[in-house]
Every structure is written in C-alpha cells, then in structure tokens.
Design a protein around this motif. Structure first.
Motif, PDB file in Angstrom:
ATOM      1  N   ASP A  16       0.842  -1.188   0.000  1.00  0.00           N
ATOM      2  CA  ASP A  16       0.000   0.000   0.000  1.00  0.00           C
ATOM      3  C   ASP A  16       0.880   1.241   0.000  1.00  0.00           C
ATOM      4  O   ASP A  16       1.801   1.360   0.815  1.00  0.00           O
ATOM      5  N   VAL A  17       0.612   2.152  -0.938  1.00  0.00           N
ATOM      6  CA  VAL A  17       1.356   3.405  -1.037  1.00  0.00           C
ATOM      7  C   VAL A  17       0.362   4.543  -1.254  1.00  0.00           C
ATOM      8  O   VAL A  17      -0.765   4.328  -1.676  1.00  0.00           O
ATOM      9  N   SER A  18       0.818   5.746  -0.954  1.00  0.00           N
ATOM     10  CA  SER A  18      -0.022   6.909  -1.222  1.00  0.00           C
ATOM     11  C   SER A  18       0.776   7.891  -2.052  1.00  0.00           C
ATOM     12  O   SER A  18       2.011   7.896  -2.043  1.00  0.00           O
ATOM     13  N   ALA A  19       0.050   8.728  -2.767  1.00  0.00           N
ATOM     14  CA  ALA A  19       0.695   9.674  -3.667  1.00  0.00           C
ATOM     15  C   ALA A  19      -0.214  10.872  -3.860  1.00  0.00           C
ATOM     16  O   ALA A  19      -1.424  10.788  -3.648  1.00  0.00           O
ATOM     17  N   SER A  20       0.377  11.974  -4.283  1.00  0.00           N
ATOM     18  CA  SER A  20      -0.458  13.116  -4.642  1.00  0.00           C
ATOM     19  C   SER A  20      -0.989  12.874  -6.042  1.00  0.00           C
ATOM     20  O   SER A  20      -0.401  12.126  -6.831  1.00  0.00           O
ATOM     21  N   GLU A  21      -2.089  13.509  -6.365  1.00  0.00           N
ATOM     22  CA  GLU A  21      -2.787  13.229  -7.622  1.00  0.00           C
ATOM     23  C   GLU A  21      -1.974  13.558  -8.869  1.00  0.00           C
ATOM     24  O   GLU A  21      -2.249  13.042  -9.939  1.00  0.00           O
ATOM     25  N   ASN A  22      -0.951  14.396  -8.746  1.00  0.00           N
ATOM     26  CA  ASN A  22      -0.177  14.779  -9.932  1.00  0.00           C
ATOM     27  C   ASN A  22       1.063  13.922 -10.128  1.00  0.00           C
ATOM     28  O   ASN A  22       1.832  14.154 -11.049  1.00  0.00           O
ATOM     29  N   GLN A  23       1.269  12.916  -9.303  1.00  0.00           N
ATOM     30  CA  GLN A  23       2.453  12.083  -9.426  1.00  0.00           C
ATOM     31  C   GLN A  23       2.256  10.964 -10.435  1.00  0.00           C
ATOM     32  O   GLN A  23       1.141  10.497 -10.669  1.00  0.00           O
ATOM     33  N   THR A  24       3.377  10.510 -10.984  1.00  0.00           N
ATOM     34  CA  THR A  24       3.352   9.369 -11.898  1.00  0.00           C
ATOM     35  C   THR A  24       3.668   8.103 -11.111  1.00  0.00           C
ATOM     36  O   THR A  24       4.152   8.155  -9.976  1.00  0.00           O
ATOM     37  N   ILE A  25       3.432   6.977 -11.745  1.00  0.00           N
ATOM     38  CA  ILE A  25       3.771   5.691 -11.137  1.00  0.00           C
ATOM     39  C   ILE A  25       5.265   5.661 -10.825  1.00  0.00           C
ATOM     40  O   ILE A  25       5.682   5.196  -9.758  1.00  0.00           O
ATOM     41  N   MET A  26       6.095   6.176 -11.726  1.00  0.00           N
ATOM     42  CA  MET A  26       7.548   6.195 -11.523  1.00  0.00           C
ATOM     43  C   MET A  26       7.912   7.033 -10.303  1.00  0.00           C
ATOM     44  O   MET A  26       8.756   6.632  -9.493  1.00  0.00           O
ATOM     45  N   ASP A  27       7.294   8.193 -10.138  1.00  0.00           N
ATOM     46  CA  ASP A  27       7.553   9.050  -8.972  1.00  0.00           C
ATOM     47  C   ASP A  27       7.297   8.284  -7.677  1.00  0.00           C
ATOM     48  O   ASP A  27       8.109   8.305  -6.748  1.00  0.00           O
ATOM     49  N   VAL A  28       6.146   7.636  -7.610  1.00  0.00           N
ATOM     50  CA  VAL A  28       5.736   6.922  -6.407  1.00  0.00           C
ATOM     51  C   VAL A  28       6.666   5.733  -6.149  1.00  0.00           C
ATOM     52  O   VAL A  28       7.049   5.465  -5.007  1.00  0.00           O
ATOM     53  N   ALA A  29       7.047   5.034  -7.210  1.00  0.00           N
ATOM     54  CA  ALA A  29       7.966   3.902  -7.058  1.00  0.00           C
ATOM     55  C   ALA A  29       9.291   4.380  -6.467  1.00  0.00           C
ATOM     56  O   ALA A  29       9.818   3.767  -5.527  1.00  0.00           O
ATOM     57  N   ARG A  30       9.837   5.458  -6.989  1.00  0.00           N
ATOM     58  CA  ARG A  30      11.112   5.976  -6.472  1.00  0.00           C
ATOM     59  C   ARG A  30      10.990   6.404  -5.017  1.00  0.00           C
ATOM     60  O   ARG A  30      11.893   6.157  -4.218  1.00  0.00           O
ATOM     61  N   GLU A  31       9.896   7.040  -4.656  1.00  0.00           N
ATOM     62  CA  GLU A  31       9.683   7.451  -3.265  1.00  0.00           C
ATOM     63  C   GLU A  31       9.616   6.262  -2.316  1.00  0.00           C
ATOM     64  O   GLU A  31       9.921   6.389  -1.137  1.00  0.00           O
ATOM     65  N   ASN A  32       9.198   5.114  -2.817  1.00  0.00           N
ATOM     66  CA  ASN A  32       9.025   3.925  -1.997  1.00  0.00           C
ATOM     67  C   ASN A  32      10.103   2.875  -2.245  1.00  0.00           C
ATOM     68  O   ASN A  32       9.921   1.700  -1.907  1.00  0.00           O
ATOM     69  N   ASP A  33      11.223   3.287  -2.846  1.00  0.00           N
ATOM     70  CA  ASP A  33      12.367   2.395  -3.108  1.00  0.00           C
ATOM     71  C   ASP A  33      11.982   1.152  -3.899  1.00  0.00           C
ATOM     72  O   ASP A  33      12.472   0.055  -3.631  1.00  0.00           O
TER      73      ASP A  33
END
Length: 170
Positions: A16-33
């Motif tokens: 389970d991850v959270s992200a802001s609405e303007n983020q991409t899948i790649m952004d979220v993946a990098r934030e979560n290692d």
C-alpha cells in the motif's frame, strides 16, 4: 489560499502506497524504493516515455503502461516486476544493443554506462536478434562536444536538457 493536494491510495507490488494526484507511477515507485528501470527518465526533465523500459502492469489493463508518463489513480494496482515485464524489458534492451554499436571500451572501463548497467541488472546475457550497426555520421563540427549517432538510443535526454535546462532548443 492554496488548493488542497488530493491524496491517492494505490498498491504497488502488493504494498500500500499513497501519492499526490499529480504524481506518476515512476515518482511513487522511487519514493518507496521500488525499482523501475528507465533510460529516458531523468530528474528535472519532462517525462516522454521514449525508452519503454519502465513498462508496468496495471490491473484491469491488458497492455503494459509506461510508469514515467502515467499518473496515479485511486485504487490502482500496479505490478512493477513480473515474468512478462522482465521479458519485455530484456527484449527492448536487446533491440537497443542490436540497432547501434554499443560495444564501447570506455563505458566498460569506467562503469558509467546506464545502458550496460541496466542490461546487467535485468539479466540480459546476449542479443538474440541480428546486429544492424549501420555506419552513421559522427558530427564533430562543434569544438566542445561530439555527436556520435552510432551510439544514440533515441532517448531524447540530450535534446531535452538543451531545451528545458539550457534553453538552447537544439
């Protein structure tokens, strides 16, 4: 008054991850290692999805989707690594290696070649398609840099840096 940032909740490889609405899948993946490969994606440059190495699976879609250009959605279920994805990524790398001359003594020696590093990390051990290696022009007309089209993978990083960072639009 600033607008509130909307938070999206999704799963990535069962996490389970959270992200802001303007983020991409790649952004979220990098934030979560979470590792997603890419050659055209460079921090500070606009995403273009040119290399297609960042393809991921999203539940409900039969096609693979580029993580660098796809915005997250509420409830999205993303798989970043599967046998299907691994096969596609190796095939893309094989095609990149077969199309131009990427046997480069300098890169092997200094260890700073994104293309060769990805091939190693993704388990590409050989190229199964015929090499093309067309003889392309080398442009050495500028006194500070050389453009060797024989090594270009068409990721557009150099073009986007000139445009978006340098403002040279070349």
């Amino acid at each position: 008054m600033t607008a509130a940032v909307r938070v999206k909740t999704l799963t990535m490889d069962g996490q389970d991850v959270s992200a802001s609405e303007n983020q991409t899948i790649m952004d979220v993946a990098r934030e979560n290692d979470i590792f997603i490969p890419g050659l055209c994606q460079v921090e500070g440059l606009s995403p273009v999805g040119a290399c297609r190495l960042c393809l991921v699976e999203v539940k409900g879609s039969n096609r693979l989707i580029p993580a660098c250009t796809t915005r997250v959605e509420e409830g999205m279920e993303v798989t970043t690594n599967s046998e299907r994805i691994a096969n596609y990524r190796r095939m893309i790398l094989e095609l990149l290696f077969s199309e131009r001359n990427h046997v480069c003594a300098v890169c092997v020696t200094n260890g700073h070649c994104d293309l060769q590093s990805l091939a190693q990390r993704l388990g590409m051990t050989h190229v199964r398609v015929p090499y093309r290696n067309p003889a392309l022009k080398v442009d050495a007309s500028h006194n500070r840099f050389v453009l060797d089209n024989n090594r270009c993978i068409l990721c557009t990083r150099c073009v986007r840096v000139c445009d978006e960072i340098e403002g040279a639009h070349t």
